[in-house]
Scaffold this active site. Structure first.
Site, PDB file in Angstrom:
ATOM      1  N   ASP A 150     -15.085  -7.459  44.983  1.00  0.00           N
ATOM      2  CA  ASP A 150     -14.937  -8.645  44.130  1.00  0.00           C
ATOM      3  C   ASP A 150     -14.788  -9.936  44.911  1.00  0.00           C
ATOM      4  OD1 ASP A 150     -11.602  -9.540  43.619  1.00  0.00           O
ATOM      5  OD2 ASP A 150     -12.189  -7.941  44.974  1.00  0.00           O
ATOM      6  N   ASP A 196     -14.072  -1.621  47.371  1.00  0.00           N
ATOM      7  CA  ASP A 196     -12.829  -2.334  47.608  1.00  0.00           C
ATOM      8  C   ASP A 196     -11.812  -1.814  46.591  1.00  0.00           C
ATOM      9  OD1 ASP A 196     -11.009  -4.503  48.382  1.00  0.00           O
ATOM     10  OD2 ASP A 196     -11.603  -5.433  46.496  1.00  0.00           O
ATOM     11  N   ASP A 225      -8.247  -3.650  45.449  1.00  0.00           N
ATOM     12  CA  ASP A 225      -7.643  -4.693  44.613  1.00  0.00           C
ATOM     13  C   ASP A 225      -8.696  -5.646  44.065  1.00  0.00           C
ATOM     14  OD1 ASP A 225      -4.839  -3.966  45.197  1.00  0.00           O
ATOM     15  OD2 ASP A 225      -5.355  -4.586  47.231  1.00  0.00           O
TER      16      ASP A 225
END
Length: 215
Positions: free
Chosen positions: A168, A9, A11
């Site tokens: 995250d 991922d 961001d």
């Protein structure tokens, strides 16, 4: 089975882009004389694409499809000009990527950020580090839909089981599960250990260097 590749991922996983995203959206809100939000609030708006973020940021009383679309277009324009002003890699990320590249692993980025913006940020912050960078092209294939993750696997001629998926958020872990890739959650981003594990994380790491031990 030995892992041969990793999909990350963007961001909250590779870069802390919270302030640039928040600043851009707050500028749009101010232009419309709407209330703005704190960085802490935006932390929970990020993850499902900028269109969804705009919808969450707008006042409920002005959250029509027409207004969302108008603000979204303005947000894209503002953010495109300032997407890498404050955005920086998290501590240890560059060193981790260098270690992974030294192991001849395939590396990709898969983000729910618009495809052009994803490619721009990856090219500016991580030149020559990734084999592929893929962002959001259509709402239909947005994570946790595994379509783009599986397309990356096909491009590499790898089985999903040979790939780690690192992120995250709950959306990232769900994407990994849906794609039958190995889900690795990270705690330096925007979400909690509990959320990651409940969403399917098989391993949760605190520092980037821990990822090399999984490989």
């Amino acid at each position: 089975m030995p892992y041969k590749a990793i999909i990350f991922d963007l961001d909250g996983t590779l870069v802390n882009s919270l302030e640039d995203i928040s600043d851009a959206m707050n500028k749009v809100l101010l232009d419309y004389n709407y209330p703005t939000h704190s960085y802490e609030t935006y932390q929970y708006f990020i993850g499902s694409g900028l269109h969804n973020l705009v919808s969450k940021a707008l006042p409920a009383t002005t959250n029509s499809e027409e207004q969302i679309e108008s603000c979204f277009q303005k947000m894209i324009s503002v953010y495109s000009e300032r997407c890498s002003i404050k955005t920086k890699p998290y501590s240890g990320i560059i060193e981790m990527l260098q270690q992974l590249k030294a192991k001849n692993l395939k590396l990709a980025v898969l983000s729910n950020k618009a495809d052009a913006l994803t490619k721009k940020i990856v090219a500016e912050i991580f030149p020559h580090q990734f084999d592929m960078a893929v962002g959001l092209k259509t709402e239909a294939t947005k994570k946790p839909n595994p379509f783009e993750a599986l397309e990356i696997a096909k491009n590499w001629d790898l089985k999903p089981e040979e790939i780690l998926f690192v992120g995250d958020s709950d959306i990232d872990m769900q994407t990994a599960v849906n794609a039958k890739m190995f889900p690795v959650g990270v705690l330096w981003g925007y979400r909690t250990d509990e959320e990651l594990k409940l969403s399917g994380a098989q391993v949760v790491i605190i520092k980037p260097q821990e990822l090399t031990s999984i490989i």
